[in-house]
Write a protein that holds these residues in place. Sequence first.
Motif, mmCIF file in Angstrom:
data_model
loop_
_atom_site.group_PDB
_atom_site.id
_atom_site.type_symbol
_atom_site.label_atom_id
_atom_site.label_comp_id
_atom_site.label_asym_id
_atom_site.label_seq_id
_atom_site.Cartn_x
_atom_site.Cartn_y
_atom_site.Cartn_z
ATOM 1 N N ARG A 2 0.833 -1.198 0.000
ATOM 2 C CA ARG A 2 0.000 0.000 0.000
ATOM 3 C C ARG A 2 0.879 1.265 0.000
ATOM 4 O O ARG A 2 0.586 2.237 -0.694
ATOM 5 N N ARG A 3 1.946 1.203 0.781
ATOM 6 C CA ARG A 3 2.815 2.386 0.859
ATOM 7 C C ARG A 3 3.533 2.635 -0.471
ATOM 8 O O ARG A 3 3.780 3.780 -0.831
ATOM 9 N N ILE A 7 3.391 6.127 -2.593
ATOM 10 C CA ILE A 7 4.551 6.838 -3.161
ATOM 11 C C ILE A 7 4.340 7.054 -4.657
ATOM 12 O O ILE A 7 4.546 8.159 -5.188
ATOM 13 N N LEU A 113 10.411 12.075 5.048
ATOM 14 C CA LEU A 113 9.883 10.866 4.416
ATOM 15 C C LEU A 113 10.462 9.622 5.100
ATOM 16 O O LEU A 113 9.736 8.674 5.419
ATOM 17 N N LEU A 114 11.761 9.662 5.341
ATOM 18 C CA LEU A 114 12.420 8.508 5.975
ATOM 19 C C LEU A 114 12.056 8.390 7.456
ATOM 20 O O LEU A 114 12.269 7.343 8.058
ATOM 21 N N ALA A 115 11.504 9.467 8.019
ATOM 22 C CA ALA A 115 11.101 9.412 9.433
ATOM 23 C C ALA A 115 9.743 8.730 9.612
ATOM 24 O O ALA A 115 9.326 8.482 10.738
ATOM 25 N N THR A 116 9.069 8.432 8.532
ATOM 26 C CA THR A 116 7.780 7.728 8.621
ATOM 27 C C THR A 116 8.067 6.221 8.734
ATOM 28 O O THR A 116 9.202 5.790 8.544
ATOM 29 N N PRO A 117 7.039 5.421 8.980
ATOM 30 C CA PRO A 117 7.283 3.971 9.071
ATOM 31 C C PRO A 117 7.642 3.320 7.728
ATOM 32 O O PRO A 117 7.899 2.123 7.673
ATOM 33 N N LEU A 118 7.659 4.118 6.678
ATOM 34 C CA LEU A 118 8.013 3.617 5.348
ATOM 35 C C LEU A 118 9.365 2.894 5.359
ATOM 36 O O LEU A 118 10.312 3.387 5.957
ATOM 37 N N ARG A 119 9.417 1.742 4.707
ATOM 38 C CA ARG A 119 10.707 1.047 4.611
ATOM 39 C C ARG A 119 11.442 1.543 3.370
ATOM 40 O O ARG A 119 10.793 1.907 2.391
ATOM 41 N N ARG A 254 18.529 4.164 4.559
ATOM 42 C CA ARG A 254 18.136 5.315 5.380
ATOM 43 C C ARG A 254 19.371 6.041 5.934
ATOM 44 O O ARG A 254 19.520 7.250 5.809
ATOM 45 N N GLU A 255 20.249 5.274 6.525
ATOM 46 C CA GLU A 255 21.440 5.835 7.156
ATOM 47 C C GLU A 255 22.374 6.478 6.121
ATOM 48 O O GLU A 255 22.906 7.562 6.341
#
Lengths: 262, 319
Positions: A2-3, A7, A113-119, A254-255
């Motif tokens: 869904r995510r 996007i 964006l990266l702070a959301t639960p999105l992988r 992310r990092e």
Amino acid sequence: MRRVWVILQKEWLELRQDRLILIGTFGPAIMLTLLPLLGMWAVRHAPDSPPQDDSTLAAANPALLGLTGREFGQAILGQQLSVLFFLLPLIIPSVIAAYSVVGEKAGRTLEPLLATPLRTWQLLLGKTLAALLPAVAVTWTLGGIFVLGVRSIAISPRVTDAIVSPGWVIILTLCTPLLALVTIALMVAISARVNDPRTAQQVSGVLVLPIVTVVAGQVSGRLVLNPPAALGITAILALLAALALWAATRLFGREVVLTRWR
Amino acid sequence: MGPLAIETIGLTRHFAGRAAVDDLTLTIPAGKVFGFLGPNGAGKTTTVRMLTALIAPLGGTACVAGYRLGENDEALRRAVGILTETPGLYDRLSARQNLTFFAQLYDLDSRKAAMQTERYLRTLELWGRRDDPVGGFSRGMRQKLAIARALLHEPEVVFLDEPTVGLDPEASKIVRDFVRELRAEGRTIFLTTHNLADADELCDLIGIFQGRLLHLDTPAGLRAELFGEGTRITLAGDAAPWVPTTEALSFVRSAAATGDLLTVALDAPDDQNPTLVAALVATGAPVRYVTPQEHTLEEVYLQLLGNARETRQLVGAGR
């Protein structure tokens, strides 16, 4: 998934709202479709000439054997320019991905964006599909239009067969998504170092070189897009795409995005 | 102390061999506003990024909103909200589209996403511009929209990085009032700011940080610890003659005169002021005004950073 869809929808919403990107994306695509057809149309209306006897080309490319002068003109023009079609899976995703990935970096939207639960794989997949799907859809659609155009403009079915060869069809269908994937992966790699979408697009111009090589090979008669050659190119591209995507995934952690992208 | 919203033990992060955050041990009770103060480059953003599971610590551990770092980071990110240093909004999308997009990423269904978007756009006075592209928004409007984004999913812990920077006084007040509302709702706020007046006004706890946590206390506690408490007495004339009289009182820690001002250090001014004033008046001191001796948080902050710098220099010289 869904995510990923969220996007994808956001990317396309942004794309729709920027006319410059739309023109930059689809303008060249339409031009590259019309250009060979216009050339062929001009040859069709040119005065006829005796059959060609170019033994070098004919030896490498039997489809050209026994064509009349105008047929030969249409076939050779169509063959050379039809290779330019393979620029579309480079141009379209490079424009979309430049704004989608580098634009995200330039607009400082990556951190929220990266702070959301999105992988990160969901983000990368969403962005990849947002650039890949239009590239494939537009290239295949315009490819279909090109084939119909060739059929209606070609002087004879032999001309159509020479241009719309099995090799060309294999490359159009199989290599389009692979070329687009390589381009997108390259844009992700460029994004790590570049802060401006236009610069990213310029850097991605290096991808045109292999296509130019294919065109040069065709013109010189050293390369004919027969099915074995097309399948060989497809296999090389598949390998390149897999490597490029692996590298892009590593670069899009992310990092890494937050601490190493400059 | 109630339940903890944030607990870190020895949290450490290095970049290229340099410690950005060194051995940070910190506890923040739920429902408090914590001010995280420090100079530029002190490691505040790195700390926030670690606590929001954006980057991993190289040492130590932390628990945020009940989730331990590295164990279920997706759930941790769902439990916290973050206002990043720059608002980071999609300029071509409208305010509503921006918020709806983020609401969906936090797994809110479309009805709830629309409801939350409307709620926060109205609260932050952006509802009238909901369908305008964000690219045309002023800095203040963008900042408010980014705050709304941080709260859409109703996080328990909210990280606000410089929420009032670049805002005009009116917009700053809206944001400050909003932070108070959030605290009243029982949320924990981790506030990173250079605006010490904001920190003084809003924070229950202050941490002063420069790579390491230099001090952690309430604003009043920091003042008392550093400067002690005291009273300023303005006299009608030179204050110097009254210093011996003042120092003779057993509860006075020290007294100093500057022109007509007598500054007296006390342990409990509320209880000791009546006796002090009575003693001065009894000896003929022409007392005009009596005011508490107040130090701003800025004085406290600069003093603590100065102390830390001196300590580092001494340690460096000793090597």
